[in-house]
Design an enzyme around this catalytic site. Structure first.
Site, PDB file in Angstrom:
ATOM      1  N   LYS A 216       0.850  -1.187   0.000  1.00  0.00           N
ATOM      2  CA  LYS A 216       0.000   0.000   0.000  1.00  0.00           C
ATOM      3  C   LYS A 216       0.891   1.245   0.000  1.00  0.00           C
ATOM      4  O   LYS A 216       1.958   1.241   0.625  1.00  0.00           O
ATOM      5  CB  LYS A 216      -0.849  -0.052   1.284  1.00  0.00           C
ATOM      6  CG  LYS A 216      -1.689   1.168   1.568  1.00  0.00           C
ATOM      7  CD  LYS A 216      -2.920   1.211   0.705  1.00  0.00           C
ATOM      8  CE  LYS A 216      -3.589   2.581   0.757  1.00  0.00           C
ATOM      9  NZ  LYS A 216      -4.449   2.817  -0.411  1.00  0.00           N
TER      10      LYS A 216
ATOM     11  N   GLY B 260      -8.132   7.582  -0.407  1.00  0.00           N
ATOM     12  CA  GLY B 260      -7.396   8.747   0.104  1.00  0.00           C
ATOM     13  C   GLY B 260      -6.088   8.357   0.768  1.00  0.00           C
ATOM     14  O   GLY B 260      -5.632   8.999   1.725  1.00  0.00           O
TER      15      GLY B 260
ATOM     16  N   ASN C   7       5.737   1.015  -2.229  1.00  0.00           N
ATOM     17  CA  ASN C   7       5.123   2.112  -2.975  1.00  0.00           C
ATOM     18  C   ASN C   7       5.059   3.357  -2.073  1.00  0.00           C
ATOM     19  O   ASN C   7       4.658   3.268  -0.909  1.00  0.00           O
ATOM     20  CB  ASN C   7       3.732   1.667  -3.439  1.00  0.00           C
ATOM     21  CG  ASN C   7       3.011   2.724  -4.261  1.00  0.00           C
ATOM     22  OD1 ASN C   7       2.772   3.834  -3.798  1.00  0.00           O
ATOM     23  ND2 ASN C   7       2.656   2.370  -5.482  1.00  0.00           N
TER      24      ASN C   7
ATOM     25  N   CYS D 170      -1.907   8.952  -7.988  1.00  0.00           N
ATOM     26  CA  CYS D 170      -3.142   8.725  -7.239  1.00  0.00           C
ATOM     27  C   CYS D 170      -4.124   9.877  -7.493  1.00  0.00           C
ATOM     28  O   CYS D 170      -3.825  11.030  -7.193  1.00  0.00           O
ATOM     29  CB  CYS D 170      -2.877   8.610  -5.745  1.00  0.00           C
ATOM     30  SG  CYS D 170      -4.406   8.292  -4.846  1.00  0.00           S
TER      31      CYS D 170
ATOM     32  N   ASN E  29      -2.412   3.460 -13.300  1.00  0.00           N
ATOM     33  CA  ASN E  29      -3.188   3.654 -12.089  1.00  0.00           C
ATOM     34  C   ASN E  29      -4.646   3.843 -12.534  1.00  0.00           C
ATOM     35  O   ASN E  29      -4.972   3.649 -13.708  1.00  0.00           O
ATOM     36  CB  ASN E  29      -2.661   4.866 -11.315  1.00  0.00           C
ATOM     37  CG  ASN E  29      -2.962   4.761  -9.823  1.00  0.00           C
ATOM     38  OD1 ASN E  29      -4.068   4.386  -9.418  1.00  0.00           O
ATOM     39  ND2 ASN E  29      -1.994   5.092  -8.990  1.00  0.00           N
TER      40      ASN E  29
ATOM     41  N   GLY F 205     -10.440  -2.251 -12.470  1.00  0.00           N
ATOM     42  CA  GLY F 205     -11.129  -3.498 -12.808  1.00  0.00           C
ATOM     43  C   GLY F 205     -11.233  -3.717 -14.309  1.00  0.00           C
ATOM     44  O   GLY F 205     -10.657  -2.959 -15.100  1.00  0.00           O
TER      45      GLY F 205
ATOM     46  N   GLY G  60      -4.775  -6.055  -9.313  1.00  0.00           N
ATOM     47  CA  GLY G  60      -5.351  -5.183  -8.295  1.00  0.00           C
ATOM     48  C   GLY G  60      -6.730  -5.631  -7.850  1.00  0.00           C
ATOM     49  O   GLY G  60      -6.884  -6.530  -7.016  1.00  0.00           O
TER      50      GLY G  60
HETATM   51  C1  LIG Z   1      -9.143   0.043  -3.384  1.00  0.00           C
HETATM   52  C2  LIG Z   1      -7.939   0.460  -4.178  1.00  0.00           C
HETATM   53  C3  LIG Z   1      -6.888   1.100  -3.531  1.00  0.00           C
HETATM   54  C4  LIG Z   1      -5.752   1.493  -4.263  1.00  0.00           C
HETATM   55  N1  LIG Z   1      -4.721   2.097  -3.604  1.00  0.00           N
HETATM   56  C5  LIG Z   1      -3.585   2.411  -4.295  1.00  0.00           C
HETATM   57  C6  LIG Z   1      -2.451   2.951  -3.614  1.00  0.00           C
HETATM   58  O1  LIG Z   1      -2.439   3.128  -2.395  1.00  0.00           O
HETATM   59  N2  LIG Z   1      -1.362   3.257  -4.359  1.00  0.00           N
HETATM   60  C7  LIG Z   1      -1.291   3.054  -5.717  1.00  0.00           C
HETATM   61  O2  LIG Z   1      -0.249   3.339  -6.335  1.00  0.00           O
HETATM   62  N3  LIG Z   1      -2.350   2.512  -6.376  1.00  0.00           N
HETATM   63  C8  LIG Z   1      -3.478   2.194  -5.704  1.00  0.00           C
HETATM   64  N4  LIG Z   1      -4.541   1.631  -6.370  1.00  0.00           N
HETATM   65  C9  LIG Z   1      -4.439   1.403  -7.835  1.00  0.00           C
HETATM   66  C10 LIG Z   1      -4.008  -0.027  -8.159  1.00  0.00           C
HETATM   67  O3  LIG Z   1      -2.739  -0.326  -7.638  1.00  0.00           O
HETATM   68  C11 LIG Z   1      -4.030  -0.277  -9.684  1.00  0.00           C
HETATM   69  O4  LIG Z   1      -3.091   0.589 -10.304  1.00  0.00           O
HETATM   70  C12 LIG Z   1      -5.394  -0.032 -10.301  1.00  0.00           C
HETATM   71  O5  LIG Z   1      -6.427  -0.453  -9.451  1.00  0.00           O
HETATM   72  C13 LIG Z   1      -5.567  -0.717 -11.655  1.00  0.00           C
HETATM   73  O6  LIG Z   1      -5.446  -2.120 -11.556  1.00  0.00           O
HETATM   74  P1  LIG Z   1      -6.712  -3.127 -11.406  1.00  0.00           P
HETATM   75  O7  LIG Z   1      -7.682  -2.765 -12.493  1.00  0.00           O
HETATM   76  O8  LIG Z   1      -6.119  -4.493 -11.521  1.00  0.00           O
HETATM   77  O9  LIG Z   1      -7.290  -2.864 -10.043  1.00  0.00           O
HETATM   78  C14 LIG Z   1      -5.692   1.238  -5.665  1.00  0.00           C
HETATM   79  C15 LIG Z   1      -6.759   0.586  -6.300  1.00  0.00           C
HETATM   80  C16 LIG Z   1      -7.868   0.189  -5.578  1.00  0.00           C
HETATM   81  C17 LIG Z   1      -8.981  -0.528  -6.292  1.00  0.00           C
END
Ligand SMILES: Cc1cc2nc3c(=O)[nH]c(=O)nc-3n(C[C@H](O)[C@H](O)[C@H](O)COP(=O)(O)O)c2cc1C
Length: 304
Positions: free
Chosen positions: A46, A73, A100, A131, A193, A218, A266
Site C-alpha cells: 500500500k 485517500g 510504494n 493517485c 493507475n 477493474g 489489483g
Molecule cells: C481500493 C484500491 C486502492 C488502491 N490504492 C492504491 C495505492 O495506495 N497506491 C497506488 O499506487 N495505487 C493504488 N490503487 C491502484 C491499483 O494499484 C491499480 O493501479 C489499479 O487499481 C488498476 O489495476 P486493477 O484494475 O487491476 O485494479 C488502488 C486501487 C484500488 C482498487
C-alpha cells in the site's frame, strides 16, 4: 516440459511476472492465510506517506459496471510504523518486495525514500505519481513531465535500489511522461493507475463516494491499460510493468504481448483472493500449449 516464467526487471530476478498491485493487498500479511505469498513474483505494498493517514470518510468504494470506483485517500500507517511493524514480516518472505511511496512535496518523497533506504528489507521502490484521490501530491506530479522528472531524479540521489515510476492514465500523452520518468533515472515504469470516474445515486442525488470522484479500476479499464503499455513500449526502452483490469491468465498474456515484462493484479484480489495463483498456473499452461519455453519469448510480440 515446464515453461520458464522467470523474468528480470532492472537487475532484480523474479520467479514469475505476477505481482499484486499497491492498495489492493494491504501490507501482505492480510493475505497470509489465503494464498502462498512465496508463490508470488512480487508484492507491492500500500502507498506509504510520511504521516499516518486515515483516508477519506466512507463511502469510499462503490461498484460500477465491469469495475469499481475508489477514493480511499491513501489511508496508511505512515513511514515510521511501516518500517517498525510491516517490513519485518515482509522481509521474511521469499518473494520480491516493492515499497510504494507518495509525498505531498518533492522533499517529502525524498525524505520517505531516504528513511526506507536506511531501513532496508525490500527490493525496489515504486513511486506513486498517479493517485487521483488526494488533494495534495499524487497525480499532480504524474501529469507534468517536468515534475515527474524532478521527483524521480531527486529520489534517485538517495536510493540505491531500482526505481519504478507508477504512471497515471489521466494525461494527454503517457509516452511523454514515461520519457520524463526515464530521463529522471527511473529504471522501470508501471502503468496504469486508476482513471478518474464518478457515480451518482439517482434516488438521493448525492455522489456515491464521499470524495465525489474516485479512481476507476477493474475489467473496464483493461483495454486502456493495454493501449498505454503498448504506446509506452514504443516510446521508451526500459521495462514496463502492466496494470489494469487483469483478472485471468488470458488478460496477463495480452499485457505481455503488448510489451509488459511484469504484471500487477489489483481489483481482482478483492473478488477472488487466490486469482494470482490461478494466473501463474494459467501462464504456464499457455506457454506449454504453445510449446514456448520461456515467458520472455512473448514479451512485446504483438503482431502489428
Ligand atoms: C481500493 C484500491 C486502492 C488502491 N490504492 C492504491 C495505492 O495506495 N497506491 C497506488 O499506487 N495505487 C493504488 N490503487 C491502484 C491499483 O494499484 C491499480 O493501479 C489499479 O487499481 C488498476 O489495476 P486493477 O484494475 O487491476 O485494479 C488502488 C486501487 C484500488 C482498487
Amino acid at each position: 516440459m515446464k515453461p520458464n516464467l522467470k523474468i528480470e526487471i532492472a537487475g532484480v530476478k523474479f520467479k514469475n511476472p505476477v505481482m499484486v498491485a499497491s492498495g489492493t493487498f494491504g501490507y501482505g500479511e492480510e493475505f497470509e492465510n489465503l494464498i502462498d505469498l512465496n508463490a508470488l513474483g512480487g508484492i507491492v505494498t500500500k502507498t506509504i506517506t510520511m504521516e499516518e493517514r486515515q483516508g477519506h470518510p466512507p463511502p469510499r468504494t462503490c461498484e460500477t459496471a465491469a469495475g469499481m470506483l475508489n477514493a480511499i485517500g491513501l489511508a496508511n500507517v505512515g513511514i515510521e510504523r511501516f518500517i517498525d511493524e510491516k517490513i519485518p514480516f515482509l522481509k521474511k518472505l521469499n518473494t520480491k518486495i516493492i515499497v510504494n511511496v507518495a509525498g505531498s512535496s518533492f522533499d517529502e518523497y525524498v525524505e520517505i525514500c531516504r528513511r526506507l533506504e536506511k531501513a532496508g528489507g525490500f527490493d525496489m521502490l515504486e513511486i506513486n505519481l498517479s493517485c487521483p484521490n488526494v488533494d495534495e501530491g499524487g497525480m499532480a506530479f504524474g501529469v507534468d513531465p517536468k515534475a515527474t522528472e524532478k521527483v524521480i531524479r531527486d529520489i534517485s540521489k538517495v536510493s540505491s535500489r531500482p526505481i519504478i515510476a507508477k504512471l497515471s492514465p489521466n494525461v494527454t500523452s503517457i509516452a511523454d511522461i514515461a520519457r520524463a520518468a526515464k530521463g529522471g533515472g527511473a529504471a522501470v515504469v508501471s502503468l496504469i493507475n486508476t482513471l478518474v470516474g464518478m457515480a451518482i445515486d439517482i434516488e438521493t442525488g448525492f455522489p456515491r463516494l464521499s470524495y465525489t470522484t474516485g479512481g476507476l479500476s477493474g475489467p473496464a479499464i483493461k483495454p486502456v491499460g493495454i493501449a498505454m503499455v503498448y504506446k509506452v513500449s514504443q516510446a521508451v526502452d526500459i521495462p514496463i510493468i502492466g496494470i489494469g483490469g487483469i483478472s485471468s491468465w488470458e488478460d496477463a498474456v495480452e499485457y505481455h504481448l503488448a510489451g509488459a515484462t511484469g504484471i500487477q493484479i489489483g481489483t481482482a484480489n478483492f473478488i477472488e483472493p487466490d486469482v494470482t495463483m490461478k494466473i501463474i498456473k494459467g501462464l504456464s499452461g499457455y506457454l506449454k500449449s504453445k510449446k514456448i519455453n520461456s515467458l520472455k519469448e512473448i514479451i512485446g510480440k504483438v503482431r502489428t
